[in-house]
Design an enzyme around this catalytic site. Sequence first.
Site, mmCIF file in Angstrom:
data_model
loop_
_atom_site.group_PDB
_atom_site.id
_atom_site.type_symbol
_atom_site.label_atom_id
_atom_site.label_comp_id
_atom_site.label_asym_id
_atom_site.label_seq_id
_atom_site.Cartn_x
_atom_site.Cartn_y
_atom_site.Cartn_z
ATOM 1 N N THR A 11 0.601 -1.321 0.149
ATOM 2 C CA THR A 11 -0.115 0.022 -0.093
ATOM 3 C C THR A 11 0.915 1.211 -0.065
ATOM 4 O O THR A 11 0.314 2.392 -0.194
ATOM 5 C CB THR A 11 -1.006 0.172 1.345
ATOM 6 O OG1 THR A 11 -0.155 -0.030 2.349
ATOM 7 C CG2 THR A 11 -1.888 -1.215 0.933
ATOM 8 N N GLY A 12 2.247 1.042 -0.082
ATOM 9 C CA GLY A 12 3.182 2.113 0.276
ATOM 10 C C GLY A 12 3.392 2.783 -1.574
ATOM 11 O O GLY A 12 3.086 2.037 -2.303
ATOM 12 N N ASN A 13 4.210 3.811 -1.523
ATOM 13 C CA ASN A 13 4.538 4.422 -2.731
ATOM 14 C C ASN A 13 5.193 3.240 -3.534
ATOM 15 O O ASN A 13 4.837 3.070 -4.840
ATOM 16 C CB ASN A 13 5.357 5.744 -2.559
ATOM 17 C CG ASN A 13 4.618 6.829 -2.171
ATOM 18 O OD1 ASN A 13 3.328 6.856 -2.458
ATOM 19 N ND2 ASN A 13 5.255 7.942 -1.903
ATOM 20 N N CYS A 132 18.127 4.416 -3.829
ATOM 21 C CA CYS A 132 17.571 4.817 -5.050
ATOM 22 C C CYS A 132 18.598 5.699 -5.719
ATOM 23 O O CYS A 132 18.939 5.624 -6.775
ATOM 24 C CB CYS A 132 16.284 5.891 -4.873
ATOM 25 S SG CYS A 132 16.374 6.971 -3.447
ATOM 26 N N ARG A 237 17.771 17.148 -0.508
ATOM 27 C CA ARG A 237 16.391 17.208 -0.752
ATOM 28 C C ARG A 237 15.840 18.681 -1.460
ATOM 29 O O ARG A 237 16.219 19.631 -0.926
ATOM 30 C CB ARG A 237 15.572 16.847 0.489
ATOM 31 C CG ARG A 237 14.127 16.519 0.105
ATOM 32 C CD ARG A 237 14.029 15.144 -0.121
ATOM 33 N NE ARG A 237 14.403 13.995 0.824
ATOM 34 C CZ ARG A 237 14.461 12.782 0.761
ATOM 35 N NH1 ARG A 237 14.447 12.308 -0.668
ATOM 36 N NH2 ARG A 237 14.668 12.042 1.509
ATOM 37 N N HIS A 244 14.884 11.677 -9.232
ATOM 38 C CA HIS A 244 16.168 12.163 -8.508
ATOM 39 C C HIS A 244 16.776 12.614 -9.596
ATOM 40 O O HIS A 244 16.968 12.014 -10.825
ATOM 41 C CB HIS A 244 16.826 11.133 -7.939
ATOM 42 C CG HIS A 244 16.211 10.619 -6.381
ATOM 43 N ND1 HIS A 244 15.091 11.663 -6.126
ATOM 44 C CD2 HIS A 244 16.316 9.751 -5.644
ATOM 45 C CE1 HIS A 244 14.735 10.693 -4.673
ATOM 46 N NE2 HIS A 244 15.396 9.887 -4.794
#
Length: 342
Positions: A11-13, A132, A237, A244
């Site tokens: 259910t997460g990204n 990532c 960030r 990214h």
Amino acid sequence: MGYRVVVVGATGNVGREMLNILAEREFPLDDIVAVASPRSTGDIIDFGDSGRELKVRNLEHFDFEGWDIALFAAGSGPTKIYAPKAAAAGCTVIDNSSLYRMDPDVPLIVPEVNPEAIDLYRHKNIIANPNCSTAQMVVALKPLHDVARIKRVVVSTYQSVSGAGKAGMDELFEQSRNIFVGDANEPVKFTKQIAFNVIPHIDSFLDDGSTKEEWKMVVETKKILDPSIKVTATCVRVPVFVGHSESINIEFERELSAEDAQAILREAPGVMLVDKREDGGYVTPVEVVGEYATYVSRVREDPTIENGLNLWCVSDNLRKGAALNAVQIAELLGRRHLQKAA
């Protein structure tokens, strides 16, 4: 004949993106199940655009016996508890958290870079997915390293808020809205205001003044690509929802011209070269959302060092930086070891 696949943290990204990519790439499936924490149990989520819906099952009570592959996108806490249980039940774990990345008995895999390392998975029946920011960088570095041998990398990242999960994306949206209407915009997820700002701080600080995100880029690049490469990173960030970007300075052992580097990258697996020396002749984060490739632009020689190049690297961090790489690992595992696909 296909595989029985579990998506943990569905259910997460990243978990939702894993489901999307499994459907998009028509991964050979006999069965698929979405698993998450108790608070999501019973929720209904889409299996990509397939038209199929999945009812979320409770991780705490899930039995991994009889399942072939578990894609974990649940964070280090739940992974520490349930990944060993899945592996012991004969279900190969592909983990997106940082928990196992530096474990010498767990391969850390980017399929375009070090596919042969997956053969070590039998030690623990666990395979690690890299950070990532590391994943996209090594895809761009690998073909250049093969030709001219990289000595040193200096990288500055421009990392989107989706790297901090849904809470990060929500904070950017809410702060941006609040600033426009004059409401309060105190940071919650991030240490400072992220809307219309940049924050030179991702993850916790270490004793030497670097952050854990920067440390990950250093040690993971060495494990995946070459332990002799020197890497220094500054991770930032930025107020971008997805995608990214990285500014990478590379010092090689041997001479490599910008033109030769462009030719190499143009043919490299997983890389899309978009490098026109004109207005707009480069790629930005909003253009790569939903894309599989790692995009490279602004390839040019660095005259301040011997055998130096600069380049700009952009990728969808929820895809190549996480979900896509995990699915590619599953595909590689099937080809090299499981051999059940038709």
